[in-house]
Design an enzyme around this catalytic site. Structure first.
Site, PDB file in Angstrom:
ATOM      1  CG  HIS A  79      33.592  35.960  40.719  1.00  0.00           C
ATOM      2  ND1 HIS A  79      34.935  35.732  40.508  1.00  0.00           N
ATOM      3  CD2 HIS A  79      33.188  35.025  41.613  1.00  0.00           C
ATOM      4  CE1 HIS A  79      35.325  34.714  41.244  1.00  0.00           C
ATOM      5  NE2 HIS A  79      34.291  34.265  41.928  1.00  0.00           N
TER       6      HIS A  79
ATOM      7  CD  GLU B   4      31.214  30.993  43.101  1.00  0.00           C
ATOM      8  OE1 GLU B   4      31.719  29.903  43.410  1.00  0.00           O
ATOM      9  OE2 GLU B   4      31.885  31.934  42.616  1.00  0.00           O
TER      10      GLU B   4
ATOM     11  CG  HIS C 267      37.159  30.424  41.288  1.00  0.00           C
ATOM     12  ND1 HIS C 267      36.194  29.452  41.250  1.00  0.00           N
ATOM     13  CD2 HIS C 267      36.641  31.415  42.078  1.00  0.00           C
ATOM     14  CE1 HIS C 267      35.150  29.833  41.978  1.00  0.00           C
ATOM     15  NE2 HIS C 267      35.397  31.005  42.492  1.00  0.00           N
TER      16      HIS C 267
ATOM     17  CG  HIS D 215      40.489  34.602  39.101  1.00  0.00           C
ATOM     18  ND1 HIS D 215      41.088  33.980  40.173  1.00  0.00           N
ATOM     19  CD2 HIS D 215      39.335  35.128  39.579  1.00  0.00           C
ATOM     20  CE1 HIS D 215      40.335  34.135  41.244  1.00  0.00           C
ATOM     21  NE2 HIS D 215      39.265  34.824  40.916  1.00  0.00           N
TER      22      HIS D 215
ATOM     23  NE  ARG E 203      38.341  28.913  52.517  1.00  0.00           N
ATOM     24  CZ  ARG E 203      37.900  29.769  53.425  1.00  0.00           C
ATOM     25  NH1 ARG E 203      38.269  29.657  54.689  1.00  0.00           N
ATOM     26  NH2 ARG E 203      37.081  30.738  53.095  1.00  0.00           N
TER      27      ARG E 203
ATOM     28  CG  ASN F 209      39.807  29.061  44.845  1.00  0.00           C
ATOM     29  OD1 ASN F 209      38.869  29.798  45.147  1.00  0.00           O
ATOM     30  ND2 ASN F 209      40.923  29.004  45.526  1.00  0.00           N
TER      31      ASN F 209
ATOM     32  CE  LYS G   1      40.040  31.838  51.088  1.00  0.00           C
ATOM     33  NZ  LYS G   1      40.192  31.403  49.681  1.00  0.00           N
TER      34      LYS G   1
ATOM     35  CE  LYS H 200      33.545  29.461  51.693  1.00  0.00           C
ATOM     36  NZ  LYS H 200      33.677  30.722  51.018  1.00  0.00           N
TER      37      LYS H 200
ATOM     38  NE  ARG I 243      46.834  46.082  68.717  1.00  0.00           N
ATOM     39  CZ  ARG I 243      46.852  47.149  69.497  1.00  0.00           C
ATOM     40  NH1 ARG I 243      45.913  47.320  70.408  1.00  0.00           N
ATOM     41  NH2 ARG I 243      47.813  48.038  69.378  1.00  0.00           N
TER      42      ARG I 243
ATOM     43  CD  GLU J 122      42.695  28.608  49.395  1.00  0.00           C
ATOM     44  OE1 GLU J 122      41.694  29.279  49.712  1.00  0.00           O
ATOM     45  OE2 GLU J 122      43.266  28.699  48.307  1.00  0.00           O
TER      46      GLU J 122
END
Ligand code: NAD
Ligand code: GLY
Length: 364
Positions: A269, A189, A252, A256, A245, A249, A147, A231, A125, A241
């Protein structure tokens, strides 16, 4: 510049340092405070282990000469960012009887970092973990902000948790072995941070791109530090987010679509995000929100960083629209995009005429 340089991700009692500099793996003082017991588990992949694990082992010998060190070598590649691979981390931890005071060390690029972080979030946990990112992309993006997760056959990064590390240790020396194409993916990035949040940084990048391409340590340190500051600031304001946040992206949604249509791995990417950022700038110009000069400068900077500034010739309007319609940012059936209202100022918006997006894609 003095080394190492340190900043903080401000999250109350879960705040943590980001330490940036050369030679961190030879300096015990940065990792030592975050190791709670003699049990330590290195999570890495086969490529990074062969190149760099011995240095990390030597550091751990200095910090914990009595340490019980488990090492998990994951197979290399996005294709292995799965629940099945993750289970091998739990298998090793349980086989070696790691308890709740163990520390996981995420030692690799974003794939390893996301998986090791998720393993730390789940094992008993939740146990401590430290990010030691080894690609430029993971140093400026994925190691910061908590993340974590794995892919599912029906979607990328769909299983995961927000779970913050105890520290992020960015050793510049690790970048010496990084292939040029992966370096450029990280630069994409970095350019993103200038466009979304800091016009002066964007200008600095234009003036220093050659130094970054040749991995000049001072230029890299500054670019990594400024990226992590931006960041960290966004994450501190909107950890989970709820809104802000999502500006991280930028590029992106288009990116994507390119990655998915081309098949994962064909374009990296960062390469897909680069073309996506140029497209987001172009739509911002079409909307009258961005000066055309910024679009031109962005295309030139991407090209100088050896990145694409256009989508692949095989991408059609239909392919873009199909993939953009299932993006995580779609809201009530409307495509939500991160666009620019000036260099250094990103907005998250559905407030644009969809016909303009369609017209942009049909020009391809
Ligand atoms: P990656 O982890 O696949 O690493 C790229 C390649 O470089 C791999 O083959 C790896 O083995 C190799 N490598 C790593 N370090 C090296 C070194 N020092 N020298 C030589 N080779 C080295 O890819 P990435 O670009 O680092 O990360 C991409 C992943 O990050 C994706 O899964 C993406 O979803 C995730 N990501 C997560 C976040 C987040 O906020 N958590 C943000 C951005 C991206
Ligand atoms: N890479 C996007 C984020 O961390 O939110």
């Amino acid at each position: 510049m003095t080394y190492p340089t340190t900043l903080s991700v401000a999250l109350g009692d879960r705040s943590y340092p980001i330490v940036i500099g050369p030679g961190l793996l030879t300096q015990p003082e940065w990792l030592e405070p975050h190791i709670k017991s003699r049990q330590i588990c290195i999570v890495t992949n086969t490529t990074v282990a062969a190149l760099h694990e011995s240095k990390l082992r030597q550091l751990l010998d200095k910090i914990r000469p009595d340490g019980q060190i488990t090492s998990v070598h994951l197979p290399d590649g996005e294709a292995f960012k799965t629940l099945e691979t993750l289970a091998t981390v739990f298998d090793a931890l349980l086989a070696d009887r790691h308890n709740r005071n163990t520390t996981l060390l995420a030692f690799g690029g974003g794939v390893v970092g996301d998986m090791a972080g998720f393993a730390a979030a789940c094992y008993q946990r939740g146990v401590d973990f430290v990010q030691i990112p080894t690609t430029l992309l993971s140093q400026v993006d994925s190691s910061v902000g908590g993340k974590t997760g794995v892919n599912h056959p029906l979607g990328k990064n769909m299983i995961g948790a927000f779970y913050q590390p105890r520290a992020v240790l960015i050793d510049l020396d690790l970048l010496q072995t990084l292939p040029d194409r992966e370096l450029a993916a990280g630069l994409a990035e970095i350019i993103k941070y200038g466009l979304i949040a800091d016009a002066d940084f964007f200008l600095w990048l234009e003036n220093n791109i050659e130094a970054l391409n040749r991995r000049d340590p001072e230029a890299l340190t500054y670019a990594i530090k400024r990226s992590c500051e931006i960041k960290a600031d966004v994450v501190a304001k909107d950890e989970r987010e709820g809104g802000l946040r999502a500006i991280l992206n930028f590029g992106h949604t288009y990116g994507h679509a390119i990655e998915t249509e081309m098949g994962y791995g064909t374009w990296l990417h960062g390469e897909a995000v680069a073309a996506g950022m140029a497209m987001a700038c172009e739509l911002s110009v079409d909307l009258g929100w961005l000066e055309p000069d910024v679009l031109k400068r962005t295309q030139q900077l991407l090209e100088a960083a050896h990145l694409p500034s256009k989508p692949p010739a095989s991408m059609t309007a239909e392919a873009f629209l199909k993939h953009m319609a299932v993006d995580k940012k779609v809201l009530d059936g409307r495509v939500r995009l991160v666009l620019l209202k000036g260099c250094g100022h990103a907005v998250i918006t559905t407030d644009f005429d969809p016909a303009l997006l369609k017209a942009q894609l049909q020009r391809l």
